[in-house]
Design a protein around this motif. Structure first.
Motif, short mmCIF file in Angstrom:
data_model
loop_
_atom_site.label_atom_id
_atom_site.label_comp_id
_atom_site.label_asym_id
_atom_site.label_seq_id
_atom_site.Cartn_x
_atom_site.Cartn_y
_atom_site.Cartn_z
N TYR A 587 66.59 42.84 112.29
CA TYR A 587 67.32 41.75 112.94
C TYR A 587 66.58 41.26 114.19
O TYR A 587 66.44 40.06 114.43
CB TYR A 587 68.72 42.22 113.33
CG TYR A 587 69.53 41.15 114.01
CD1 TYR A 587 69.52 41.03 115.41
CD2 TYR A 587 70.28 40.25 113.28
CE1 TYR A 587 70.25 40.04 116.05
CE2 TYR A 587 71.01 39.25 113.90
CZ TYR A 587 71.00 39.16 115.28
OH TYR A 587 71.72 38.17 115.90
N ASN A 588 66.08 42.20 115.00
CA ASN A 588 65.38 41.83 116.22
C ASN A 588 64.09 41.08 115.93
O ASN A 588 63.68 40.18 116.67
CB ASN A 588 65.10 43.06 117.08
CG ASN A 588 66.35 43.51 117.82
OD1 ASN A 588 67.26 42.73 118.03
ND2 ASN A 588 66.38 44.78 118.20
N LYS A 589 63.42 41.49 114.86
CA LYS A 589 62.20 40.78 114.47
C LYS A 589 62.52 39.32 114.15
O LYS A 589 61.83 38.39 114.61
CB LYS A 589 61.58 41.49 113.25
CG LYS A 589 60.40 40.74 112.62
CD LYS A 589 59.19 40.71 113.51
CE LYS A 589 58.00 40.11 112.78
NZ LYS A 589 56.81 39.97 113.63
N ASN A 590 63.58 39.09 113.38
CA ASN A 590 63.97 37.72 113.03
C ASN A 590 64.41 36.93 114.27
O ASN A 590 64.07 35.76 114.43
CB ASN A 590 65.10 37.74 112.00
CG ASN A 590 64.63 38.25 110.65
OD1 ASN A 590 63.45 38.12 110.31
ND2 ASN A 590 65.55 38.81 109.87
N LEU A 591 65.19 37.60 115.15
CA LEU A 591 65.67 36.92 116.36
C LEU A 591 64.50 36.52 117.25
O LEU A 591 64.45 35.41 117.79
CB LEU A 591 66.63 37.83 117.13
CG LEU A 591 67.17 37.27 118.46
CD1 LEU A 591 67.95 35.98 118.22
CD2 LEU A 591 68.04 38.31 119.17
N SER A 592 63.52 37.41 117.41
CA SER A 592 62.38 37.09 118.27
C SER A 592 61.55 35.95 117.69
O SER A 592 61.00 35.12 118.43
CB SER A 592 61.51 38.33 118.49
OG SER A 592 60.90 38.74 117.27
N THR A 593 61.46 35.90 116.37
CA THR A 593 60.73 34.79 115.74
C THR A 593 61.43 33.46 116.03
O THR A 593 60.78 32.46 116.31
CB THR A 593 60.62 35.02 114.22
OG1 THR A 593 59.93 36.26 113.98
CG2 THR A 593 59.86 33.88 113.56
#
Length: 650
Positions: A587-593
């Motif tokens: 989730y954090n990877k997607n949010l940071s993108t």
């Protein structure tokens, strides 16, 4: 013995005569005081002046004579009696008399002495709005002169030997209030000035400016009371007008014997004014008068001395609801209203408020002022100047903004009656834009030399661009604020220099000089691998928890990166975005993108070519502290990880 008896008789006669004289004086004094307290100023003046002719004077006589003439609008006579009042030894009267005396001196053109007494008033009553306005506008006569000669005025032919005032537009008709009726009914004598009570009259005005014979309006509107100050809706179906408190056409008075003013509304049905009703915020204990409608007819402005009034009368506004009911009246505030009289409001299509006042700095008596009320934070109140304003009372100003023609009333000398209506043509529009001038210099931080051709931008406290300019050959700049009181941020930009900034706090309309901005020269473009956030010494680009939109505080920092990219068009950067450790890794990877993309998109929308911007989301893989999974941390510590970086890649 006979001599002694005769002598005693003589003394007795003298004593009786003296006692009789004292009794007569006492009766006249009581009668004069009773007339004054019941607002019968004409009779009070006559009684007091008889006493003065007979050799009687006192502080009360001088005060009441000055006040009685003041209320009648005879300021020259009022000034004379105030002068006698202050000539008395050890005089100790209310400071309001200092203001009244200063005002009346203007009507004789004695502005120099008026300013002396106004200064005394300001020193003794520092918290007074009028004192503040005087101290802040010592050059008000020069400003009035600059604003003068904007109108061509004419005395209109329908004026009478009595008072004519309060004009209003009603289609091709001009409606006005007049005291020309004979007063054959005794009750219709107005005790304030011994003139008949006023009625509403109408005259038709042709395109050539010719006037028909004035005629009385409907008996439904005109009663044995004062009627004045009308305001009609655009379709002509509704009128708001002023009338004394009355019942069945006759006066009703309060405990003080005053018949207060009220605003009434009437509807036109088949050519007759019907359904006359008083507005719900009228009162038996205060006056409500002189209505005017906003352009959209959703607001009614008026004058009143209701509770919450700063002075003798203030300008108020009330909402008109769709069903014809009314909201709660609101005072327009002490930028417009003072401790004196603000009255006879009129609103134009562009929301310019014209009103009469003797509390703002003016030429004498009531003057007409104007202000734009669409931005109450940046009000700029302007005296409309001569020839509309004079040393006497000038009031009830109305304007057809499209035709640039209108009317007002004045008690100036040379008229037909005590108050006359004048027509005017506006030859030069008023400049109601208030400006705060900001001047300063931009210098090189190392050499101290002035920097020419630096760009200057001014932002208000809402971070809105207000104005801009450039420095001249000596590094000097002059630009403007928008007049509102508050903080102004002045930014200076120059190629090969870091941005310079200066914040100043200004009073409304007050200029700010001697601003110095120092710029530090920067090296050429940063090497590959440089984080521009650190290189440009900007605040980190933080995000809210679980969000990826650009915050308002972050846009200021991004704009500095934007300026750098514009200055070095060959530089390419990668936007790297990071999250905190809360939520799972995917989730954090997607949010940071998403955050990286939002930051990149912001720069592209601002004009940076898309081939110069790449982005990558790193999730929680590059934390700046130990706030990893399952480690308890504060919100502030987690916030440090929600950031974007700008890495030079080429």
């Amino acid at each position: 013995m006979k001599y002694r008896i005769n002598n005693i008789k003589c003394l007795l006669v003298i004593a009786l005569s003296f006692g009789s004289m004292l009794n007569a004086q006492d009766k006249k004094t009581k009668r004069a005081k009773a007339d004054f307290n019941s607002y019968a100023y004409a009779e009070a003046i006559e009684s007091y002046e008889e006493l003065v002719k007979e050799g009687y004077t006192s502080e009360e006589i001088h005060k009441n004579l000055g006040d009685a003439y003041y209320q009648k609008g005879d300021y020259n006579a009022s000034a004379y009696w105030y002068e006698q009042l202050f000539a008395e030894p050890q005089i100790n009267v209310d400071t309001e008399y200092l203001y009244k005396y200063a005002q009346t001196l203007k009507s004789s053109g004695n502005y120099e002495l008026s300013h002396v007494w106004m200064q005394k008033f300001a020193e003794q009553k520092k918290g007074d709005i009028r004192a503040f306005k005087f101290q802040e506008n010592k050059d008000y006569l020069d400003k009035i002169k600059e604003n003068s000669q904007r109108y061509d005025i004419k005395n209109i032919p329908v004026n009478s030997a009595s008072a004519d005032f309060a004009p209003s537009f009603f289609g091709e008709q001009l409606i006005f209030s007049t005291a020309r009726d004979t007063g054959r009914i005794l009750k219709s004598v107005h005790k304030w000035n011994n003139k008949p009570f006023t009625n509403l009259y109408t005259t038709k005005v042709t395109e050539n400016g010719e006037f028909s014979v004035a005629e009385r309006l409907s008996k439904k509107l005109n009663k044995k009371t004062h009627e004045s100050s009308t305001a009609f809706t655009k379709d002509g179906s509704t009128v708001y007008f002023t009338r004394n408190n009355s019942k069945n056409g006759n006066f009703l008075r309060d405990k003080e014997g005053l018949s207060r003013l009220k605003i009434y509304r009437a509807t036109l049905n088949d050519g007759e004014w019907e359904d006359i009703m008083e507005l719900p915020f009228n009162s038996e204990n205060y006056s409500v008068a002189h209505p005017t409608l906003s352009n959209d007819e959703k607001k009614l402005y008026f004058a009143s001395d209701m509770p919450g009034t700063y002075g003798q009368s203030d300008i108020f506004v009330v909402d008109i609801n769709e069903d014809g009911t009314f909201g709660t009246p609101k005072n327009l505030g002490n930028e417009i209203n003072t401790e004196s009289r603000e009255t006879f409001p009129f609103i134009t299509e562009d929301e310019v408020l014209y009103f009469a006042s003797d509390g703002h700095p003016g030429l004498g008596g009531l003057d007409i002022f104007a202000t734009k009320i669409d931005d109450m934070d940046a009000l700029y109140i302007l005296n409309v100047g001569e020839p509309v304003n004079s040393v006497q009372d000038d009031f009830s100003f109305i304007l057809d903004q499209k035709l640039k023609k209108g009317y007002f009333a004045s008690s100036r000398e040379g008229g037909v009656g005590s108050d006359d209506i004048y027509s005017f043509t506006e030859t030069r529009s008023l400049d109601l834009q208030c400006r705060t001038e900001l001047t300063g210099v931009v210098k090189d931080g190392k050499t101290g030399e002035p920097l020419k051709d630096a760009d200057i931008k001014v932002y208000n406290s809402k971070n809105e661009l207000v104005s801009g300019s450039n420095t001249n050959g000596t590094g000097m700049f002059t630009t403007e604020g928008n007049c509102a009181k508050g903080n102004y941020k002045i930014l200076a930009f120059k190629k090969d220099y870091e941005e310079g900034e200066k914040t100043v706090v200004t009073e409304k309309g007050k200029d700010f000089n001697d601003i110095e901005i120092i710029l530090t020269q920067i090296d050429k473009s940063a090497p590959v691998g440089t984080d521009l956030a650190k290189y440009l010494n900007i605040d980190p680009i933080y995000f809210d928890f679980d969000e990826y939109f650009i915050r308002e505080d972050a846009s200021v920092s991004i704009n500095k990166v934007l300026a750098y990219l514009n200055e070095f068009p060959s530089v390419k950067v990668e936007v790297r975005s990071h999250t905190d450790s809360r939520a799972n890794d995917v989730y954090n990877k997607n949010l940071s993108t998403k955050r990286a993309k939002a930051t990149a998109d912001y720069l592209i929308k601002k004009g940076i070519s898309s081939d110069r911007i790449t982005y990558e989301g790193y999730g929680e893989t590059a934390l700046v502290n130990n706030c990893s999974n399952n480690v308890p941390c504060s919100k502030e510590s987690h916030q440090l990880n929600r950031r974007s970086e700008f890495i030079v890649v080429e």
